[in-house]
Design a protein around this motif. Structure first.
Motif, short mmCIF file in Angstrom:
data_model
loop_
_atom_site.label_atom_id
_atom_site.label_comp_id
_atom_site.label_asym_id
_atom_site.label_seq_id
_atom_site.Cartn_x
_atom_site.Cartn_y
_atom_site.Cartn_z
N LYS A 1 0.81 -1.23 0.00
CA LYS A 1 0.00 0.00 0.00
C LYS A 1 0.84 1.28 0.00
CE LYS A 1 -4.39 -1.17 -0.16
NZ LYS A 1 -4.08 -2.04 -1.28
N ASP A 2 1.89 1.30 0.83
CA ASP A 2 2.65 2.56 0.92
C ASP A 2 3.57 2.79 -0.28
OD1 ASP A 2 3.93 0.35 1.88
OD2 ASP A 2 5.25 1.48 3.23
N GLU A 3 3.64 1.79 -1.17
CA GLU A 3 4.44 1.99 -2.39
C GLU A 3 3.54 2.40 -3.56
OE1 GLU A 3 7.61 2.05 -2.74
OE2 GLU A 3 8.17 1.29 -0.76
N GLN A 4 2.25 2.48 -3.32
CA GLN A 4 1.36 2.79 -4.44
C GLN A 4 1.30 4.29 -4.69
OE1 GLN A 4 -2.39 0.77 -4.19
NE2 GLN A 4 -1.43 -1.24 -4.05
N ILE A 5 2.47 4.80 -5.12
CA ILE A 5 2.53 6.23 -5.44
C ILE A 5 2.77 6.37 -6.94
CG2 ILE A 5 3.21 7.20 -3.21
CD1 ILE A 5 6.12 6.81 -4.09
N GLU A 6 2.33 7.49 -7.49
CA GLU A 6 2.28 7.69 -8.94
C GLU A 6 3.60 7.35 -9.65
OE1 GLU A 6 -0.68 8.10 -9.87
OE2 GLU A 6 -0.15 8.11 -12.00
N VAL A 7 4.71 7.78 -9.05
CA VAL A 7 6.00 7.61 -9.74
C VAL A 7 6.32 6.13 -9.96
CG1 VAL A 7 7.40 7.66 -7.64
CG2 VAL A 7 8.40 8.39 -9.80
N ASN A 8 5.81 5.27 -9.07
CA ASN A 8 6.09 3.85 -9.21
C ASN A 8 5.40 3.22 -10.42
OD1 ASN A 8 7.86 3.86 -7.14
ND2 ASN A 8 6.44 3.06 -5.61
N LYS A 9 4.33 3.87 -10.88
CA LYS A 9 3.69 3.38 -12.11
C LYS A 9 4.69 3.47 -13.26
CE LYS A 9 -1.17 4.35 -11.19
NZ LYS A 9 -2.28 5.26 -11.47
N SER A 10 5.39 4.58 -13.28
CA SER A 10 6.34 4.75 -14.39
C SER A 10 7.51 3.78 -14.26
CB SER A 10 6.83 6.19 -14.45
OG SER A 10 8.11 6.31 -13.94
N ILE A 11 7.91 3.48 -13.02
CA ILE A 11 8.98 2.50 -12.84
C ILE A 11 8.52 1.14 -13.34
CG2 ILE A 11 10.39 1.29 -11.11
CD1 ILE A 11 10.37 3.81 -9.45
N LEU A 12 7.28 0.78 -12.99
CA LEU A 12 6.75 -0.51 -13.43
C LEU A 12 6.64 -0.54 -14.95
CD1 LEU A 12 3.95 -1.08 -10.78
CD2 LEU A 12 6.05 -2.41 -11.05
N SER A 13 6.22 0.57 -15.50
CA SER A 13 6.08 0.65 -16.96
C SER A 13 7.44 0.43 -17.62
CB SER A 13 5.51 2.01 -17.30
OG SER A 13 5.63 2.26 -18.64
N LYS A 14 8.49 1.02 -17.01
CA LYS A 14 9.84 0.83 -17.56
C LYS A 14 10.29 -0.62 -17.42
CE LYS A 14 11.42 5.43 -16.72
NZ LYS A 14 12.10 6.25 -15.73
N LEU A 15 9.99 -1.20 -16.24
CA LEU A 15 10.39 -2.60 -16.02
C LEU A 15 9.72 -3.52 -17.03
CD1 LEU A 15 10.38 -2.97 -12.12
CD2 LEU A 15 12.35 -3.05 -13.63
N LEU A 16 8.46 -3.19 -17.34
CA LEU A 16 7.72 -4.02 -18.28
C LEU A 16 8.29 -4.01 -19.69
CD1 LEU A 16 3.99 -3.63 -17.28
CD2 LEU A 16 5.14 -5.77 -17.82
N ARG A 17 9.01 -2.94 -20.01
CA ARG A 17 9.62 -2.89 -21.34
C ARG A 17 10.72 -3.93 -21.48
NH1 ARG A 17 7.79 1.90 -23.39
NH2 ARG A 17 7.47 3.50 -21.84
N LYS A 18 11.35 -4.23 -20.35
CA LYS A 18 12.50 -5.13 -20.41
C LYS A 18 12.18 -6.53 -19.90
CE LYS A 18 16.11 -1.70 -19.60
NZ LYS A 18 17.00 -1.28 -18.53
N HIS A 19 11.18 -6.62 -19.04
CA HIS A 19 10.98 -7.91 -18.39
C HIS A 19 9.57 -8.44 -18.61
CE1 HIS A 19 14.80 -7.28 -16.34
NE2 HIS A 19 14.40 -6.03 -16.15
N ASN A 20 9.48 -9.75 -18.47
CA ASN A 20 8.23 -10.47 -18.61
C ASN A 20 7.26 -10.12 -17.47
OD1 ASN A 20 6.58 -12.90 -17.88
ND2 ASN A 20 7.34 -13.47 -19.91
N PHE A 21 6.02 -9.94 -17.83
CA PHE A 21 4.98 -9.59 -16.85
C PHE A 21 4.94 -10.56 -15.67
CE2 PHE A 21 0.54 -10.30 -15.53
CZ PHE A 21 0.25 -9.08 -14.99
N GLU A 22 4.94 -11.88 -16.03
CA GLU A 22 4.85 -12.91 -14.99
C GLU A 22 5.99 -12.81 -14.00
OE1 GLU A 22 2.52 -15.06 -14.18
OE2 GLU A 22 1.25 -14.25 -15.77
N TYR A 23 7.20 -12.59 -14.53
CA TYR A 23 8.36 -12.52 -13.65
C TYR A 23 8.25 -11.32 -12.71
CZ TYR A 23 11.15 -16.28 -15.65
OH TYR A 23 11.63 -17.49 -16.02
#
Length: 422
Positions: A271-293
């Motif tokens: 819950k305390d990590e659900q801040i807007e900037v982390n969406k962009s981090i996840l979006s970046k991670l998704l470019r390089k890594h598999n969703f499941e992983y």
DNA sequence: AGTCACCGTGGCGATGTTCG
DNA sequence: CGAACATCGCCACGGTGACT
């Protein structure tokens, strides 16, 4: 090769070191900066206001990452060590803007330690502060830089990118010499052109996304000014990574919608990590890594409860998914379950077949039975409950069938066990 | 391991050019 | 005209990598 964008603070591009910096030193330093920037930017622990003299700022990078990102073709630790040693000697001076009598001197690189394949290094707090909060920065694509072999090319490329949208201000030869640390060499203009200007412009035009050229302007008979021209180089497009990164950053600014995958992963965060900037981090991670992983890495990270959740998650993804073993175990479990299910079905079908076979055999056997044998099978016939009472013939056949079934099952169960042992 | 060609870097003498 | 500067052509040196 990994692509990396360094938002290099303009102060660091414009700095005028007293000693000349070799191309390897420049490129390594840029990699150190980009790594530090990633670690600082995504760290909740290091807040801009906290960055001060009293603290030490340590970062780390693997040897392979350093060499790959910087585009260093040498794999020799000793050589890199010497280059880093030279880099550490470089002192820069910062003059207080408000009071020009006040200044401070510091080393570009404070210390480096090598442990196995990892370099741990520390940067001066001023540099960390500039990296964390750079309002005026130049977006450098390290992949473009890594291709350059001439140190003057690197200096001019950084300068060109800094002023790309405007124009590099016309500068005096003295300024240019200060920037490139050529005050004491190439005393003749021709040599300076041959070895510095022409060479760098040619290399930049050939290898990077911009075309660089220059004009000289005389004052009397002496060449006094250099005027650079920058053009886009259609042959070498800016890397898609830059464009993507810009898109992502624009997304953060505009707070636009993210993909369902990003939003799903975002909800999985604590819950305390659900801040807007982390969406962009996840979006970046998704470019390089598999969703499941990533999903599993988040689960795993939650279990581990690290101090800094997001940087733990990022390093988990970048270092090959800490959760991978968990995921693989899960896979094995699923596979085993599938196998068991398959065997069950197989066995049931076999049982059906056995039943039919036993029925067939029983009928055959019955036709060949003598009266003595029939009597044996009729034992217990009178004990049947009236409701279930069948004919003597059927009773005998059923009895033989049961006998046959047991025999067949026994044969096959041996077969089953054997298969399992395999 | 030794040789050698090649390249990048830095430099210099000779000569051409320009402008006060 | 001649000092100051630009340019040309060439050389020395060190590093590197292919070849023997």
């Amino acid at each position: 090769m990994k692509k990396k964008i360094l938002n290099k603070p303009n102060e660091l591009i414009s700095l005028l070191p007293r000693e000349s910096i070799s191309v390897i030193q420049q490129k390594s330093y840029n990699v150190f900066l980009v790594e530090a920037q990633t670690q600082v930017k995504f760290s909740n622990e290091i807040k801009y206001t906290d960055i001060n003299k009293g603290n030490k700022y340590l970062f780390n990078i693997t040897f392979k990452e350093l060499v790959d990102m910087a585009g260093i073709d040498k794999k020799d630790y000793e050589y890199i060590k010497e280059e880093l040693q030279k880099l550490m000697k470089i002192v820069v001076e910062v003059v207080d803007k408000e009071n020009k009598n006040n200044w401070s001197l510091f080393h570009l690189l404070e210390c480096v330690e090598k442990e196995e394949n990892i370099f741990e290094y520390s940067l001066n707090w001023r540099i960390v502060q500039a990296l964390k909060n750079c309002d005026f920065f130049t977006k450098l694509d390290l992949q473009q830089l890594s291709k350059l072999k001439c140190k003057y090319s690197v200096i001019l490329y950084e300068l060109a990118i800094r002023y790309e949208k405007f124009k590099i201000p016309k500068m005096t030869i003295e300024t240019f010499r200060k920037r490139t640390n050529t005050e004491d060499t190439y005393n003749r203009m021709y040599d300076l052109k041959k070895h510095v200007l022409d060479k760098a412009c040619k290399e930049i035009t050939k290898k990077t996304d911009i075309k660089l050229s220059y004009d000289t302007e005389k004052q009397g008979r002496k060449i006094a000014y250099i005027d650079f021209h920058i053009d886009n180089n259609p042959q070498v497009q800016p890397t898609k990574q830059v464009q993507k990164l810009e898109e992502t950053e624009a997304q953060i600014r505009k707070n636009e919608d993210y993909s369902n995958e990003v939003l799903f992963l975002f909800e999985q965060l604590p819950k305390d990590e659900q801040i807007e900037v982390n969406k962009s981090i996840l979006s970046k991670l998704l470019r390089k890594h598999n969703f499941e992983y990533i999903k599993e890495d988040i689960k795993y990270a939650k279990k581990q409860k690290p101090k800094n959740f997001m940087s733990y998650l990022m390093s988990s993804c970048n270092l090959g998914h800490y959760s991978r073993t968990e995921l693989e175990k899960q896979k094995v479990r699923e596979e085993t379950e599938q196998k068991i299910e398959y065997h069950k079905r197989e066995q049931q079908e076999l049982l059906k077949k056995i039943k039919l076979k036993a029925q067939e055999l029983a009928k055959k056997k019955y036709s060949k039975l003598g009266s003595e044998e029939k009597k044996k099978y009729l034992k217990g016939y009178d004990m049947q409950l009236p409701f279930f009472k069948t004919t003597k013939e059927n009773y005998i056949i059923e009895a033989i069938q049961t006998e046959m079934e047991t025999n067949l099952k026994q044969e096959h169960s041996i077969y089953f066990i054997k298969e399992k042992e395999d």
